[in-house]
Write an enzyme that holds these catalytic residues in place. Structure first.
Site, PDB file in Angstrom:
ATOM      1  N   SER A   1       0.866  -1.179   0.000  1.00  0.00           N
ATOM      2  CA  SER A   1       0.000   0.000   0.000  1.00  0.00           C
ATOM      3  C   SER A   1       0.904   1.231   0.000  1.00  0.00           C
ATOM      4  O   SER A   1       2.124   1.106   0.110  1.00  0.00           O
ATOM      5  CB  SER A   1      -0.864  -0.001   1.257  1.00  0.00           C
ATOM      6  OG  SER A   1      -0.027   0.163   2.387  1.00  0.00           O
ATOM      7  N   LYS A   2       0.293   2.387  -0.071  1.00  0.00           N
ATOM      8  CA  LYS A   2       1.061   3.648  -0.070  1.00  0.00           C
ATOM      9  C   LYS A   2       2.011   3.704   1.124  1.00  0.00           C
ATOM     10  O   LYS A   2       3.146   4.139   1.018  1.00  0.00           O
ATOM     11  CB  LYS A   2       0.107   4.835   0.004  1.00  0.00           C
ATOM     12  CG  LYS A   2      -0.504   5.149  -1.333  1.00  0.00           C
ATOM     13  CD  LYS A   2      -0.344   6.644  -1.671  1.00  0.00           C
ATOM     14  CE  LYS A   2      -0.505   6.878  -3.155  1.00  0.00           C
ATOM     15  NZ  LYS A   2      -1.839   6.547  -3.635  1.00  0.00           N
ATOM     16  N   ARG A   3       1.487   3.258   2.255  1.00  0.00           N
ATOM     17  CA  ARG A   3       2.252   3.274   3.498  1.00  0.00           C
ATOM     18  C   ARG A   3       3.574   2.508   3.361  1.00  0.00           C
ATOM     19  O   ARG A   3       4.575   2.821   3.973  1.00  0.00           O
ATOM     20  CB  ARG A   3       1.370   2.641   4.581  1.00  0.00           C
ATOM     21  CG  ARG A   3       1.873   2.662   5.987  1.00  0.00           C
ATOM     22  CD  ARG A   3       0.732   2.247   6.919  1.00  0.00           C
ATOM     23  NE  ARG A   3       0.148   0.961   6.503  1.00  0.00           N
ATOM     24  CZ  ARG A   3       0.646  -0.217   6.841  1.00  0.00           C
ATOM     25  NH1 ARG A   3       1.732  -0.286   7.574  1.00  0.00           N
ATOM     26  NH2 ARG A   3       0.060  -1.328   6.435  1.00  0.00           N
ATOM     27  N   HIS A   4       3.556   1.449   2.548  1.00  0.00           N
ATOM     28  CA  HIS A   4       4.747   0.626   2.376  1.00  0.00           C
ATOM     29  C   HIS A   4       5.691   1.144   1.294  1.00  0.00           C
ATOM     30  O   HIS A   4       6.726   0.545   1.051  1.00  0.00           O
ATOM     31  CB  HIS A   4       4.350  -0.786   1.913  1.00  0.00           C
ATOM     32  CG  HIS A   4       3.549  -1.549   2.903  1.00  0.00           C
ATOM     33  ND1 HIS A   4       2.260  -1.951   2.650  1.00  0.00           N
ATOM     34  CD2 HIS A   4       3.852  -2.002   4.127  1.00  0.00           C
ATOM     35  CE1 HIS A   4       1.813  -2.639   3.684  1.00  0.00           C
ATOM     36  NE2 HIS A   4       2.747  -2.679   4.599  1.00  0.00           N
ATOM     37  N   GLY A   5       5.265   2.158   0.574  1.00  0.00           N
ATOM     38  CA  GLY A   5       6.114   2.628  -0.512  1.00  0.00           C
ATOM     39  C   GLY A   5       5.549   2.285  -1.881  1.00  0.00           C
ATOM     40  O   GLY A   5       6.281   2.211  -2.860  1.00  0.00           O
TER      41      GLY A   5
END
Ligand code: GLU
Length: 476
Positions: free
Chosen positions: A246-250
Site C-alpha cells: 500500500s502507499k504506506r509501504h512505498g
C-alpha cells in the site's frame, strides 16, 4: 516447459503494457525493468503498449506520467508507443475470424438472462456457459443485440509458466468469455492476445495477478492456432510486514522516488533484486544486470519492499556516480535548506570540490543536500544552544590563536592542515577535542560535515579563515 531462449531467427521481443493510472507504480516499474532486461540480455527488443481502452482514465497526463517515469528510469523502448484503443478494429476482425471458425459464437442472452445463468453456474460450482454456444444462428431473434463469446474449450487448460511452473485449470473454471460487447467493442483478454501476437511478443513477464488471464489468453492463442508466448507471472511486491503493498509501504510512483532523491540506477538495481536473485549478489551495474538476468532467477515467493535496502543500494550507486552529474542533481534538493548562499557559481564550485567525499556520506540526493549544507551556509553564523556550546571564552580565544597560526600558512592542503591542527593542540597542551570542537562549530555551524582538514580545503582558505574569525575573540 517452454524454452525461454529462442534462436536468432526469432529474437526475443518483450513488452510493458500498463493501463494509465496516473503514475508509473513501483510494481509496474519492476515489470518494465524485467522485460527490458530480458530483451537486452538476448539482443532483442522491448516495446511499450498503453492499454488505454478505459477512455475516462486514459488522459494524456496519465499516459505522460508513465512515459516520464520510464524515461527517468532509463528504460527506453523500441519503436512507437502503441495504443491499444486505436487497434479496436483489428481486435474485432480477429473476433470475427473466431466466429467464422466456430471458435466463438453470437450470444443473444439479455443481461437478466446472463445473471440467471451465472447464478445457476455458481450454484453448480462451474463457470458460465451460454446456451447459444450450441444453438443454430437461425434461432436468433431479429434485431436483438448480441455479444460475441469465446467458445470455452471442453478440455483442461495447462499453462507452463516460467515462474509458477505448470498451472492447470479444469475446463469448467473458464466461462464463455465475451470477446466483443454488444456495442462491438473488444474486451480486455482478446485485445491483449491480438496485440501481443501482432507485435510479435515472445515473452510476457508480468504480475501474477494476471495468472488467470494467462490461462484465458492461452485458450485464445490455441483457438487461433497462434504460438503462445512464454509467460512468466511474477509474485506481486509485498510490504515489509508481508501484507499487500500500500502507499504506506512505498507503493508510490517512480517520480515519488525521484523526488525523494533516489538515482535511477539505484532504483533499477533495487527493483532488480526485488523478486529476482543471482546468488547473493546485491549490487549490479547495468552491464552486469543485462549479462545476468534470466527468468530462472525470478523468485516464486513474493518480495518485500525494504526501504533500508533501497537506501543501501542507492548509497552505493551514489558513491560511484559522476561528480558533475551529482552536483547538478543535488541542486533542487538544496531548496529546503535555510540561509544558504544562492550564488550559482560558488554553489557549484564548492559542491564539485567536496563531491568526492560528500557522495560517500549519503544514501539519497536529499541526504547529500543535507551533507553539503555546511558548504553553503551564509556567514556569519549566529550560533545558539547546542551549536554554540563548544564556543566558551577559552575556546574563542584559542580560535584566535589558531587563526593567527593558520593565516601564516603558505599552503592550504588537506594533509598539512591536518598536521597543523595536531601540532596546534600540542602547543596548546590540550587534547585534540579542545581544538576540534570549537573549530567545527565555527566552520560548520553545527551542520553535518566530514573531517575538519577536509572541511577547510572544501571551503577554501578565505572562507575558512573568515568563518573562524567570525567566532573568535581577540581578548586573549
Ligand atoms: N494492463 C495490464 C496492467 O496494467 C497489464 C496487462 C499485461 O501485462 O498483459 O495490469
Amino acid at each position: 516447459m517452454n524454452s525461454h531462449v529462442q534462436n536468432t531467427n526469432n529474437p526475443i521481443r518483450t513488452r510493458f503494457a500498463p493501463s494509465p493510472t496516473g503514475f508509473l507504480h513501483i510494481g509496474g516499474a519492476r515489470t518494465a525493468l524485467f522485460n527490458w532486461l530480458l530483451a537486452k540480455r538476448h539482443g532483442g527488443q522491448f516495446f511499450l503498449r498503453i492499454e488505454d481502452t478505459d477512455r475516462a482514465r486514459s488522459t494524456q497526463d496519465a499516459i505522460d506520467a508513465i512515459l516520464d517515469g520510464l524515461t527517468w528510469l532509463g528504460l527506453d523502448w523500441d519503436g512507437d508507443v502503441i495504443s491499444q484503443f486505436e487497434r479496436a478494429g483489428r481486435h474485432a476482425e480477429i473476433a470475427h475470424e473466431l466466429l467464422a471458425k466456430g471458435q466463438a459464437f453470437k450470444c443473444y442472452c439479455t443481461p437478466d438472462e446472463v445473471q440467471e445463468l451465472r447464478d445457476q453456474a455458481f450454484a453448480e460450482g462451474r463457470a458460465l456457459r451460454s446456451p447459444w454456444r450450441d444453438r443454430d444462428a437461425s434461432e436468433a431473434p431479429a434485431d436483438t443485440p448480441y455479444t460475441v463469446r469465446f467458445r470455452a474449450p471442453d478440455s483442461d487448460m495447462v499453462l507452463e509458466d516460467a515462474v509458477q511452473g505448470s498451472v492447470r485449470w479444469a475446463a469448467k473454471e473458464f466461462d464463455d468469455l465475451i470477446l466483443l460487447r454488444s456495442d462491438g467493442t473488444p474486451t480486455y483478454n482478446l485485445a491483449v492476445v491480438v496485440d501481443d501476437h501482432d507485435m510479435g511478443i515472445t515473452h510476457i513477464v508480468r504480475g501474477d495477478d494476471h495468472l488467470v488471464n494467462g490461462g484465458r489468453q492461452s485458450q485464445i492463442y490455441d483457438a487461433l492456432g497462434w504460438e503462445r508466448p512464454v509467460f512468466a507471472h511474477v509474485p506481486l511486491i509485498h510490504g515489509q510486514d508481508g501484507k499487500k503493498l500500500s502507499k504506506r509501504h512505498g507503493d508510490l510512483g517512480a517520480e515519488a522516488y525521484r523526488d525523494m532523491g533516489y538515482l535511477p540506477e539505484g532504483l533499477r538495481n533495487y527493483l532488480l533484486r526485488l523478486g529476482w536473485s543471482h546468488g547473493d549478489q546485491e549490487i549490479f551495474t547495468d552491464e552486469e544486470a543485462i549479462a545476468a538476468f534470466d527468468l530462472a532467477g525470478l523468485n516464486k515467493a513474493p518480495a518485500r519492499m525494504d526501504l533500508d535496502k533501497l537506501n543501501h543500494i542507492n548509497g552505493h550507486h551514489l558513491a560511484h556516480a559522476d561528480d558533475d552529474r551529482l552536483t547538478e542533481l543535488v541542486l533542487p534538493f538544496l531548496d529546503t535548506l535555510e540561509d544558504r548562499i544562492t550564488d550559482a557559481d560558488i554553489t557549484r564550485q564548492r559542491l564539485l570540490t567536496a563531491m568526492p567525499v560528500l557522495k560517500t556520506r549519503a544514501a539519497t540526493l536529499e541526504e547529500l543536500a543535507r551533507q553539503s549544507y555546511f558548504l553553503l551556509k551564509i556567514r556569519p553564523f549566529h550560533l545558539e544552544g547546542k551549536a554554540a556550546k563548544p564556543l566558551n571564552d577559552e575556546a574563542r580565544q584559542r580560535l584566535y590563536r589558531l587563526f593567527t597560526r593558520l593565516s601564516d600558512l603558505s599552503g592550504w592542503a588537506e594533509e598539512s592542515l591536518a598536521e597543523e591542527l595536531k601540532q596546534f593542540a600540542e602547543t596548546e597542551e590540550v587534547g585534540f577535542g579542545k581544538v576540534g570542537q570549537p573549530l567545527r562549530a565555527a566552520l560548520t555551524g553545527g551542520a553535518p560535515a566530514p573531517d575538519l582538514a577536509q572541511v577547510m580545503t572544501f571551503l577554501g582558505r578565505e572562507e575558512a579563515l573568515d568563518r573562524i574569525k567570525d567566532q573568535m575573540s581577540a581578548d586573549a
